[in-house]
Write a protein that holds these residues in place. Structure first.
Motif, PDB file in Angstrom:
ATOM      1  N   THR A   1       0.820  -1.203   0.000  1.00 53.72           N
ATOM      2  CA  THR A   1       0.000   0.000   0.000  1.00 53.72           C
ATOM      3  C   THR A   1       0.859   1.260   0.000  1.00 53.72           C
ATOM      4  O   THR A   1       0.616   2.202  -0.728  1.00 53.72           O
ATOM      5  CB  THR A   1      -0.942  -0.004   1.217  1.00 53.72           C
ATOM      6  OG1 THR A   1      -1.766  -1.160   1.163  1.00 53.72           O
ATOM      7  CG2 THR A   1      -1.804   1.247   1.232  1.00 53.72           C
ATOM      8  N   TYR A   2       1.905   1.277   0.835  1.00 56.81           N
ATOM      9  CA  TYR A   2       2.721   2.475   0.957  1.00 56.81           C
ATOM     10  C   TYR A   2       3.441   2.813  -0.349  1.00 56.81           C
ATOM     11  O   TYR A   2       3.651   3.976  -0.659  1.00 56.81           O
ATOM     12  CB  TYR A   2       3.772   2.284   2.055  1.00 56.81           C
ATOM     13  CG  TYR A   2       3.276   2.610   3.438  1.00 56.81           C
ATOM     14  CD1 TYR A   2       3.405   3.886   3.953  1.00 56.81           C
ATOM     15  CD2 TYR A   2       2.683   1.640   4.224  1.00 56.81           C
ATOM     16  CE1 TYR A   2       2.955   4.195   5.229  1.00 56.81           C
ATOM     17  CE2 TYR A   2       2.240   1.934   5.494  1.00 56.81           C
ATOM     18  CZ  TYR A   2       2.379   3.214   5.997  1.00 56.81           C
ATOM     19  OH  TYR A   2       1.940   3.514   7.242  1.00 56.81           O
ATOM     20  N   ASP A   3       3.842   1.819  -1.096  1.00 54.60           N
ATOM     21  CA  ASP A   3       4.670   2.053  -2.266  1.00 54.60           C
ATOM     22  C   ASP A   3       3.871   2.167  -3.555  1.00 54.60           C
ATOM     23  O   ASP A   3       4.445   2.281  -4.621  1.00 54.60           O
ATOM     24  CB  ASP A   3       5.712   0.926  -2.410  1.00 54.60           C
ATOM     25  CG  ASP A   3       6.779   1.018  -1.335  1.00 54.60           C
ATOM     26  OD1 ASP A   3       6.896   2.089  -0.717  1.00 54.60           O
ATOM     27  OD2 ASP A   3       7.478   0.024  -1.100  1.00 54.60           O
ATOM     28  N   LYS A   4       2.543   2.124  -3.467  1.00 50.29           N
ATOM     29  CA  LYS A   4       1.741   2.259  -4.672  1.00 50.29           C
ATOM     30  C   LYS A   4       1.831   3.670  -5.217  1.00 50.29           C
ATOM     31  O   LYS A   4       1.899   4.634  -4.452  1.00 50.29           O
ATOM     32  CB  LYS A   4       0.277   1.896  -4.397  1.00 50.29           C
ATOM     33  CG  LYS A   4       0.033   0.421  -4.148  1.00 50.29           C
ATOM     34  CD  LYS A   4      -1.443   0.067  -4.217  1.00 50.29           C
ATOM     35  CE  LYS A   4      -2.268   0.833  -3.236  1.00 50.29           C
ATOM     36  NZ  LYS A   4      -3.679   0.376  -3.211  1.00 50.29           N
ATOM     37  N   PHE A   5       1.808   3.788  -6.542  1.00 46.84           N
ATOM     38  CA  PHE A   5       1.843   5.115  -7.156  1.00 46.84           C
ATOM     39  C   PHE A   5       0.559   5.875  -6.866  1.00 46.84           C
ATOM     40  O   PHE A   5       0.587   7.085  -6.617  1.00 46.84           O
ATOM     41  CB  PHE A   5       2.054   4.985  -8.661  1.00 46.84           C
ATOM     42  CG  PHE A   5       2.210   6.301  -9.373  1.00 46.84           C
ATOM     43  CD1 PHE A   5       3.403   6.990  -9.330  1.00 46.84           C
ATOM     44  CD2 PHE A   5       1.152   6.846 -10.080  1.00 46.84           C
ATOM     45  CE1 PHE A   5       3.558   8.216  -9.967  1.00 46.84           C
ATOM     46  CE2 PHE A   5       1.286   8.064 -10.734  1.00 46.84           C
ATOM     47  CZ  PHE A   5       2.501   8.748 -10.674  1.00 46.84           C
ATOM     48  N   ILE A   6      -0.568   5.177  -6.872  1.00 48.25           N
ATOM     49  CA  ILE A   6      -1.860   5.790  -6.593  1.00 48.25           C
ATOM     50  C   ILE A   6      -2.546   5.008  -5.478  1.00 48.25           C
ATOM     51  O   ILE A   6      -2.793   3.804  -5.620  1.00 48.25           O
ATOM     52  CB  ILE A   6      -2.753   5.821  -7.848  1.00 48.25           C
ATOM     53  CG1 ILE A   6      -2.095   6.644  -8.958  1.00 48.25           C
ATOM     54  CG2 ILE A   6      -4.139   6.367  -7.528  1.00 48.25           C
ATOM     55  CD1 ILE A   6      -2.870   6.645 -10.262  1.00 48.25           C
ATOM     56  N   MET A   7      -2.849   5.681  -4.367  1.00 48.74           N
ATOM     57  CA  MET A   7      -3.586   5.062  -3.267  1.00 48.74           C
ATOM     58  C   MET A   7      -5.061   4.974  -3.644  1.00 48.74           C
ATOM     59  O   MET A   7      -5.610   5.887  -4.287  1.00 48.74           O
ATOM     60  CB  MET A   7      -3.416   5.895  -2.003  1.00 48.74           C
ATOM     61  CG  MET A   7      -1.976   6.076  -1.553  1.00 48.74           C
ATOM     62  SD  MET A   7      -1.326   4.650  -0.685  1.00 48.74           S
ATOM     63  CE  MET A   7      -2.010   4.902   0.944  1.00 48.74           C
ATOM     64  N   ASN A   8      -5.714   3.890  -3.234  1.00 46.91           N
ATOM     65  CA  ASN A   8      -7.134   3.727  -3.487  1.00 46.91           C
ATOM     66  C   ASN A   8      -7.948   4.337  -2.358  1.00 46.91           C
ATOM     67  O   ASN A   8      -7.453   4.557  -1.248  1.00 46.91           O
ATOM     68  CB  ASN A   8      -7.482   2.250  -3.631  1.00 46.91           C
ATOM     69  CG  ASN A   8      -6.824   1.627  -4.848  1.00 46.91           C
ATOM     70  OD1 ASN A   8      -6.738   2.267  -5.896  1.00 46.91           O
ATOM     71  ND2 ASN A   8      -6.349   0.402  -4.722  1.00 46.91           N
ATOM     72  N   CYS A   9      -9.224   4.575  -2.631  1.00 50.98           N
ATOM     73  CA  CYS A   9     -10.101   5.160  -1.630  1.00 50.98           C
ATOM     74  C   CYS A   9     -10.233   4.242  -0.416  1.00 50.98           C
ATOM     75  O   CYS A   9     -10.425   4.708   0.708  1.00 50.98           O
ATOM     76  CB  CYS A   9     -11.471   5.441  -2.239  1.00 50.98           C
ATOM     77  SG  CYS A   9     -12.617   6.293  -1.132  1.00 50.98           S
ATOM     78  N   GLY A  10     -10.119   2.943  -0.608  1.00 44.04           N
ATOM     79  CA  GLY A  10     -10.227   2.000   0.501  1.00 44.04           C
ATOM     80  C   GLY A  10      -8.961   1.858   1.316  1.00 44.04           C
ATOM     81  O   GLY A  10      -8.974   1.257   2.392  1.00 44.04           O
ATOM     82  N   ASP A  11      -7.847   2.406   0.833  1.00 51.06           N
ATOM     83  CA  ASP A  11      -6.588   2.333   1.579  1.00 51.06           C
ATOM     84  C   ASP A  11      -6.588   3.316   2.736  1.00 51.06           C
ATOM     85  O   ASP A  11      -7.213   4.368   2.668  1.00 51.06           O
ATOM     86  CB  ASP A  11      -5.398   2.636   0.663  1.00 51.06           C
ATOM     87  CG  ASP A  11      -5.223   1.599  -0.430  1.00 51.06           C
ATOM     88  OD1 ASP A  11      -5.650   0.448  -0.211  1.00 51.06           O
ATOM     89  OD2 ASP A  11      -4.671   1.936  -1.488  1.00 51.06           O
ATOM     90  N   GLU A  12      -5.870   2.970   3.794  1.00 50.93           N
ATOM     91  CA  GLU A  12      -5.700   3.907   4.894  1.00 50.93           C
ATOM     92  C   GLU A  12      -4.615   4.908   4.536  1.00 50.93           C
ATOM     93  O   GLU A  12      -3.516   4.525   4.137  1.00 50.93           O
ATOM     94  CB  GLU A  12      -5.314   3.165   6.171  1.00 50.93           C
ATOM     95  CG  GLU A  12      -5.122   4.077   7.369  1.00 50.93           C
ATOM     96  CD  GLU A  12      -4.727   3.322   8.630  1.00 50.93           C
ATOM     97  OE1 GLU A  12      -4.404   3.970   9.634  1.00 50.93           O
ATOM     98  OE2 GLU A  12      -4.752   2.077   8.589  1.00 50.93           O
ATOM     99  N   ILE A  13      -4.911   6.195   4.643  1.00 54.19           N
ATOM    100  CA  ILE A  13      -3.930   7.247   4.382  1.00 54.19           C
ATOM    101  C   ILE A  13      -3.181   7.523   5.692  1.00 54.19           C
ATOM    102  O   ILE A  13      -3.766   8.066   6.631  1.00 54.19           O
ATOM    103  CB  ILE A  13      -4.607   8.540   3.882  1.00 54.19           C
ATOM    104  CG1 ILE A  13      -5.526   8.250   2.687  1.00 54.19           C
ATOM    105  CG2 ILE A  13      -3.560   9.583   3.523  1.00 54.19           C
ATOM    106  CD1 ILE A  13      -4.812   7.671   1.487  1.00 54.19           C
ATOM    107  N   PRO A  14      -1.921   7.158   5.804  1.00 46.36           N
ATOM    108  CA  PRO A  14      -1.204   7.348   7.068  1.00 46.36           C
ATOM    109  C   PRO A  14      -1.024   8.836   7.379  1.00 46.36           C
ATOM    110  O   PRO A  14      -0.645   9.625   6.523  1.00 46.36           O
ATOM    111  CB  PRO A  14       0.152   6.669   6.816  1.00 46.36           C
ATOM    112  CG  PRO A  14      -0.047   5.810   5.603  1.00 46.36           C
ATOM    113  CD  PRO A  14      -1.093   6.489   4.791  1.00 46.36           C
TER     114      PRO A  14
END
Length: 404
Positions: A316-329
């Motif tokens: 998740t941290y290294d993805k170019f684009i975070m998804n809406c379901g991902d936790e934003i740290p």
């Protein structure tokens, strides 16, 4: 028995001769077959290579359509001062995108010529405006590279939010926050981490990324020896609105996304717009703006109720684009005396001792937002400027919590 030996020797001699003839003939036949086979294979490979190149080669400049009232087809023929050329291995031939999407393989920013640096035209004076520069940082602005003017406009019609009167940065100069804020404003580049307001655009490029729906250009940074990595942009902002913990409805009630909206410092905002437009070779980019100078850093919009929380991990941290379901740290750095903004520290931010902030970021907070940047051609956008900039949020560091 003695008389039969000559006959045996003769038979053995004849067999050796026959064996030598057979081996020679077989070797000759094999050589001829190899030559013929390699010749045919080479011919077939040449034909296949020519057909493949013809199939995937982007349309020529002569066949590209001009974008009305925009930059038109991108001219790559002229060599420009201060514009390094990308090695062939870093400039792969990619499949063409659908009709009316004039992407290029890799864009390198066009820097002003020496005469323009010595006698800046109006566009450069618009970017480097002493009247909006921080009085505490005059030397910093003098050393920064000259830029070509660029502009963000809102990509859809929306009610303009009321902008806070004045910028809060000047009122923070006598606050403890300034010991963290000033280095964040002046940060330019460390490895793949860049501050678009300060980085030299010649270190950036836009790499085409094909997708099933056409593709997009993503911002990359030269980390040395012509090697490019996806850029992680970081910008200090005054937070205006936050929806990073729970998703917020989009312009349509059936959609939702996560975002953080805020203002950049004066002059930093103008330089950010100029750098992004230079990196993607445009003079105007559509962006998610809440007002003329409040920009949103967000996830892609999705249908409401379709997101499932994903705990942050290395993927998740290294993805170019975070998804809406991902936790934003979100990290709380308000108790620190200093914050090391370098690649080594930021790459291991998730392992740091910074406490996590678990609620929405208060309006009026001073934060550092990290995001990736991409640009795509969106035909359904109304108006002549159809290139949209996406600022894809990745994580946030709180430098100062609002007292409100």
């Amino acid at each position: 028995m003695v008389e039969q030996r000559p006959a045996t020797d003769e038979v053995s001699q004849r067999m050796d001769q026959l064996q030598a003839v057979l081996i020679a003939e077989l070797s000759q036949r094999v050589n001829q077959l190899q030559v013929a086979l390699f010749a045919e294979l080479s011919q077939r490979m040449d034909q296949f290579h020519a057909a493949l190149i013809a199939a995937i080669r982007p349309p020529s400049q002569a066949t590209q359509k001009n974008e009305p009232n925009d930059d038109g087809p991108i001219n790559r023929a002229a060599e420009n001062y201060g514009r390094p050329q990308t090695p062939e291995r870093n400039n792969p031939v990619l499949p063409p995108t659908p009709k009316d999407t004039p992407y290029v393989n890799r864009i390198r920013p066009m820097m002003p010529r020496p005469a323009e640096v010595e006698n800046p035209p109006v566009s450069n004076r618009e970017v480097n405006d002493q009247s909006v520069q921080d009085s505490e940082l005059p030397e910093d602005y003098r050393r920064l590279p000259n830029l070509r003017a660029g502009k963000f406009i809102c990509y859809y019609d929306k009610k303009q939010e009321e902008v806070p009167k004045g910028y809060p940065y000047s009122s923070w100069k006598n606050d403890d926050i300034y010991r963290l804020l000033c280095p964040a404003i002046c940060f330019d580049i460390s490895g793949r981490y860049v501050n678009p307001s300060r980085v030299d655009p010649r270190k950036l490029s836009a790499q085409q990324t094909p997708t099933s729906s056409g593709g997009y250009n993503k911002l990359q940074v030269d980390v040395g020896r012509g090697n490019f990595k996806d850029a992680v942009c970081i910008s200090p902002i005054y937070t205006f609105l936050s929806s990073v913990v729970s998703a917020s409805p989009g312009t349509l009630n059936s959609k939702e996304y996560k975002y953080l909206s805020g203002l950049l410092h004066t002059q930093e905002w103008e330089r950010m717009m100029a750098t992004m437009c230079m990196a993607f070779d445009k003079t105007i980019l559509q962006a998610d703006l809440r007002s003329e100078n409040i920009i949103s850093f967000s996830t892609p919009v999705v249908d409401r109720g379709t997101t499932a929380g994903v705990p942050p991990n290395i993927v998740t941290y290294d993805k170019f684009i975070m998804n809406c379901g991902d936790e934003i740290p979100v990290y709380d750095a308000t108790g620190l005396d200093s914050l090391p903004l370098n690649e080594e520290y930021l790459d291991r931010l998730r392992f740091s001792t910074l406490p996590r902030w678990r609620t929405e970021i208060p309006t009026g907070s001073c934060d550092i937002v990290a995001y990736s940047a991409s640009c795509s051609y969106v035909a359904k956008i109304s108006g002549p400027n159809k290139w949209r900039l996406y600022t894809n949020i990745k994580w946030v560091i709180i430098l100062r919590r609002s007292s409100n």
